[in-house]
Design a protein around this motif. Structure first.
Motif, PDB file in Angstrom:
ATOM      1  N   CYS A  73      14.448  -1.608  57.342  1.00 61.47           N
ATOM      2  CA  CYS A  73      15.652  -2.535  57.257  1.00 61.47           C
ATOM      3  C   CYS A  73      15.319  -3.819  57.859  1.00 61.47           C
ATOM      4  CB  CYS A  73      17.004  -1.989  57.485  1.00 61.47           C
ATOM      5  SG  CYS A  73      17.784  -0.800  56.734  1.00 61.47           S
ATOM      6  N   GLY A  74      14.916  -3.852  59.212  1.00 61.85           N
ATOM      7  CA  GLY A  74      14.851  -4.931  59.903  1.00 61.85           C
ATOM      8  C   GLY A  74      16.312  -5.787  60.237  1.00 61.85           C
ATOM      9  N   VAL A  75      16.122  -6.823  59.977  1.00 62.23           N
ATOM     10  CA  VAL A  75      17.397  -7.800  60.114  1.00 62.23           C
ATOM     11  C   VAL A  75      18.305  -7.729  58.433  1.00 62.23           C
ATOM     12  CG1 VAL A  75      18.363 -10.070  60.752  1.00 62.23           C
ATOM     13  CG2 VAL A  75      16.246  -9.232  62.019  1.00 62.23           C
ATOM     14  N   ILE A  76      19.603  -7.674  58.691  1.00 68.58           N
ATOM     15  CA  ILE A  76      20.348  -7.501  57.755  1.00 68.58           C
ATOM     16  C   ILE A  76      21.675  -8.384  57.799  1.00 68.58           C
ATOM     17  CG2 ILE A  76      21.859  -6.289  56.014  1.00 68.58           C
ATOM     18  CD1 ILE A  76      20.278  -3.801  57.053  1.00 68.58           C
ATOM     19  N   GLU A  77      21.658  -9.551  57.219  1.00 71.63           N
ATOM     20  CA  GLU A  77      22.775 -10.568  57.415  1.00 71.63           C
ATOM     21  C   GLU A  77      23.783 -10.250  56.440  1.00 71.63           C
ATOM     22  OE1 GLU A  77      21.214 -14.523  56.585  1.00 71.63           O
ATOM     23  OE2 GLU A  77      20.225 -14.555  58.783  1.00 71.63           O
ATOM     24  N   LEU A 114      13.040  -5.363  67.349  1.00 68.48           N
ATOM     25  CA  LEU A 114      12.230  -5.504  66.330  1.00 68.48           C
ATOM     26  C   LEU A 114      10.578  -5.239  66.790  1.00 68.48           C
ATOM     27  CD1 LEU A 114      13.509  -8.809  64.433  1.00 68.48           C
ATOM     28  CD2 LEU A 114      13.419  -6.459  63.610  1.00 68.48           C
ATOM     29  N   ALA A 115      10.512  -5.514  67.766  1.00 65.50           N
ATOM     30  CA  ALA A 115       9.247  -5.386  68.342  1.00 65.50           C
ATOM     31  C   ALA A 115       8.756  -3.792  68.363  1.00 65.50           C
ATOM     32  CB  ALA A 115       9.029  -5.833  69.686  1.00 65.50           C
ATOM     33  N   ARG A 130      14.313   7.855  66.119  1.00 69.61           N
ATOM     34  CA  ARG A 130      13.914   6.812  65.151  1.00 69.61           C
ATOM     35  C   ARG A 130      14.945   5.970  64.775  1.00 69.61           C
ATOM     36  NH1 ARG A 130       9.039   5.396  64.466  1.00 69.61           N
ATOM     37  NH2 ARG A 130       9.309   5.214  62.040  1.00 69.61           N
ATOM     38  N   ARG A 131      16.013   6.124  64.263  1.00 64.83           N
ATOM     39  CA  ARG A 131      16.891   5.326  63.872  1.00 64.83           C
ATOM     40  C   ARG A 131      17.887   4.803  64.622  1.00 64.83           C
ATOM     41  NH1 ARG A 131      16.532   2.276  59.646  1.00 64.83           N
ATOM     42  NH2 ARG A 131      17.987   2.251  57.927  1.00 64.83           N
ATOM     43  N   VAL A 132      18.159   3.294  64.978  1.00 66.38           N
ATOM     44  CA  VAL A 132      18.571   2.738  65.842  1.00 66.38           C
ATOM     45  C   VAL A 132      19.333   1.461  65.257  1.00 66.38           C
ATOM     46  CG1 VAL A 132      18.833   1.320  68.070  1.00 66.38           C
ATOM     47  CG2 VAL A 132      17.342   3.080  68.015  1.00 66.38           C
ATOM     48  N   VAL A 133      20.628   1.476  65.158  1.00 69.66           N
ATOM     49  CA  VAL A 133      21.210   0.364  64.285  1.00 69.66           C
ATOM     50  C   VAL A 133      21.785  -0.564  65.724  1.00 69.66           C
ATOM     51  CG1 VAL A 133      23.241  -0.478  62.959  1.00 69.66           C
ATOM     52  CG2 VAL A 133      21.932   1.664  62.599  1.00 69.66           C
ATOM     53  N   GLN A 134      21.675  -1.971  65.563  1.00 71.25           N
ATOM     54  CA  GLN A 134      22.007  -2.926  66.457  1.00 71.25           C
ATOM     55  C   GLN A 134      22.813  -3.883  66.014  1.00 71.25           C
ATOM     56  OE1 GLN A 134      22.147  -3.856  69.737  1.00 71.25           O
ATOM     57  NE2 GLN A 134      21.446  -5.952  69.890  1.00 71.25           N
ATOM     58  N   VAL A 152      22.069  -5.417  62.352  1.00 68.95           N
ATOM     59  CA  VAL A 152      23.259  -5.963  61.584  1.00 68.95           C
ATOM     60  C   VAL A 152      23.585  -7.291  62.075  1.00 68.95           C
ATOM     61  CG1 VAL A 152      25.382  -5.385  60.255  1.00 68.95           C
ATOM     62  CG2 VAL A 152      23.581  -3.631  60.683  1.00 68.95           C
ATOM     63  N   ARG A 153      23.785  -8.352  61.242  1.00 67.80           N
ATOM     64  CA  ARG A 153      24.233  -9.536  61.743  1.00 67.80           C
ATOM     65  C   ARG A 153      25.529 -10.003  60.902  1.00 67.80           C
ATOM     66  NH1 ARG A 153      18.742 -13.111  63.145  1.00 67.80           N
ATOM     67  NH2 ARG A 153      18.248 -11.814  65.097  1.00 67.80           N
ATOM     68  N   PRO A 154      26.752  -9.674  61.261  1.00 67.24           N
ATOM     69  CA  PRO A 154      27.863  -9.888  60.301  1.00 67.24           C
ATOM     70  C   PRO A 154      28.393 -11.406  60.694  1.00 67.24           C
ATOM     71  CG  PRO A 154      28.448  -8.506  61.958  1.00 67.24           C
ATOM     72  CD  PRO A 154      27.214  -8.733  62.183  1.00 67.24           C
ATOM     73  N   SER A 155      29.212 -11.909  59.652  1.00 65.80           N
ATOM     74  CA  SER A 155      29.820 -13.214  59.810  1.00 65.80           C
ATOM     75  C   SER A 155      31.045 -12.889  60.692  1.00 65.80           C
ATOM     76  CB  SER A 155      30.106 -13.889  58.692  1.00 65.80           C
ATOM     77  OG  SER A 155      30.766 -15.099  58.715  1.00 65.80           O
ATOM     78  N   ILE A 156      32.204 -13.747  60.524  1.00 66.04           N
ATOM     79  CA  ILE A 156      33.277 -13.379  61.320  1.00 66.04           C
ATOM     80  C   ILE A 156      33.890 -11.932  60.708  1.00 66.04           C
ATOM     81  CG2 ILE A 156      35.739 -14.146  61.861  1.00 66.04           C
ATOM     82  CD1 ILE A 156      33.587 -15.555  63.272  1.00 66.04           C
TER      83      ILE A 156
END
Length: 293
Positions: free
Chosen positions: A195-199, A124-125, A95-99, A137-141
């Motif tokens: 969670c969905g999208v995490i910035e 997400l779909a 179930r758990r997938v971290v992208q 997970v969407r990190p900055s630099i």
């Protein structure tokens, strides 16, 4: 938990492995350089992936590149192979997938942004269909030892006369320590919280020019003399970077900087449960305090 990490020998991947081990979990490291090796781009169907998911409780995809290379195209690396992996996870009941994505991919039209965004949307779909419980997970630099962009920033910080493209003065980034990003990803992989999208961004936004100045200050150097390059030379410098495969400064990077790379700093603090590393402490995480030679 037993967690598969695709790209586990890379810059961020190595830190994720360490974070998982510190939290008492069992990381399964797979990449082209692992033993056994896993060629990510050759696994293009769910059936290709299923043998690698035996006994796995969760999956982290930390594979990525800034631009096409002779042996790797971004469409395959960022979208085709990850989509097959996500489908395989759904079939295997994982179930758990971290992208691991990047901050700003929802705004840019570069090849990097569009291919990363496509994989994010695909995952997400699957989550919305109830087949997976994703965390994107969407990190900055990301800054830390072994990072290509970090090496470039430190190299520039060591120069007393600093030639910079105008965009490095105008565009805002939010540098975040690699160990903080890795800790967050490890926690997310071992949680079942939706969670969905995490910035994720560091403690404060600033320009690349200003960030380099903070690195110089940490190395006890005087302020550098900054020379802003004209547009023609800025573009030429990026095109020169296109010809050097390991160089993080290239046309793709220049295009990505057209949008600010910032977000709410409270998100990182809340996910960590403690204060993240401040930008004025980052040089201390590097060997020899970031000095060259």
């Amino acid at each position: 938990m037993r967690i598969l990490i695709c790209g586990g020998t890379g810059f961020l991947g190595r830190h994720i492995v360490n974070a998982l081990m510190q939290q008492g979990h069992d990381p399964v490291v797979r990449s082209r350089h692992s033993d056994p090796a896993l060629d990510f781009v050759r696994l293009s169907t769910a059936q290709d992936w299923l043998p690698h998911l035996q006994g796995v409780d969760a999956v982290i995809n930390a594979v990525g590149a800034l631009r096409n290379r002779p042996d790797t195209d971004l469409q395959t690396l960022h979208m085709t192979a990850p989509a097959a992996l996500f489908d395989a996870c759904a079939q295997a009941g994982i179930r758990r997938v971290v992208q691991v994505s990047a901050l700003g991919v929802d705004k840019g039209d570069t090849l990097y942004a569009s291919t990363k965004r496509a994989a994010d949307d695909y995952l997400l779909a699957l989550g919305q269909a109830g087949e997976l419980n994703p965390a994107i997970v969407r990190p900055s630099i990301i800054f830390g030892s072994g990072g290509a962009s970090s090496k470039l920033f430190v190299l520039l910080a060591n120069l007393p006369i600093l030639p910079l493209p105008q965009i490095m003065r105008n565009s805002q980034i939010q540098p975040v320590a690699v160990r903080d990003v890795a800790e967050v990803i490890a926690k997310l992989a071992t949680s079942d919280t939706p969670c969905g999208v995490i910035e994720i961004g560091g403690t404060q936004p600033l320009s690349i020019e200003r960030f380099i100045a903070t690195l110089r200050a940490q190395m006890k150097y005087r302020s550098a003399t900054v020379r802003i390059l004209p547009t023609r030379l800025s573009t030429a410098s990026a095109k020169l970077g296109d010809k050097i495969s390991w160089m993080p400064w290239c046309s793709e990077a220049m295009a990505l900087l057209e949008n600010d790379n910032v977000t709410d700093p409270a998100t990182l603090r809340n996910l960590l449960g403690h204060e993240p590393l401040d930008i004025y402490q980052m040089i201390d995480t590097l060997p020899k305090g970031g000095r060259l030679g």
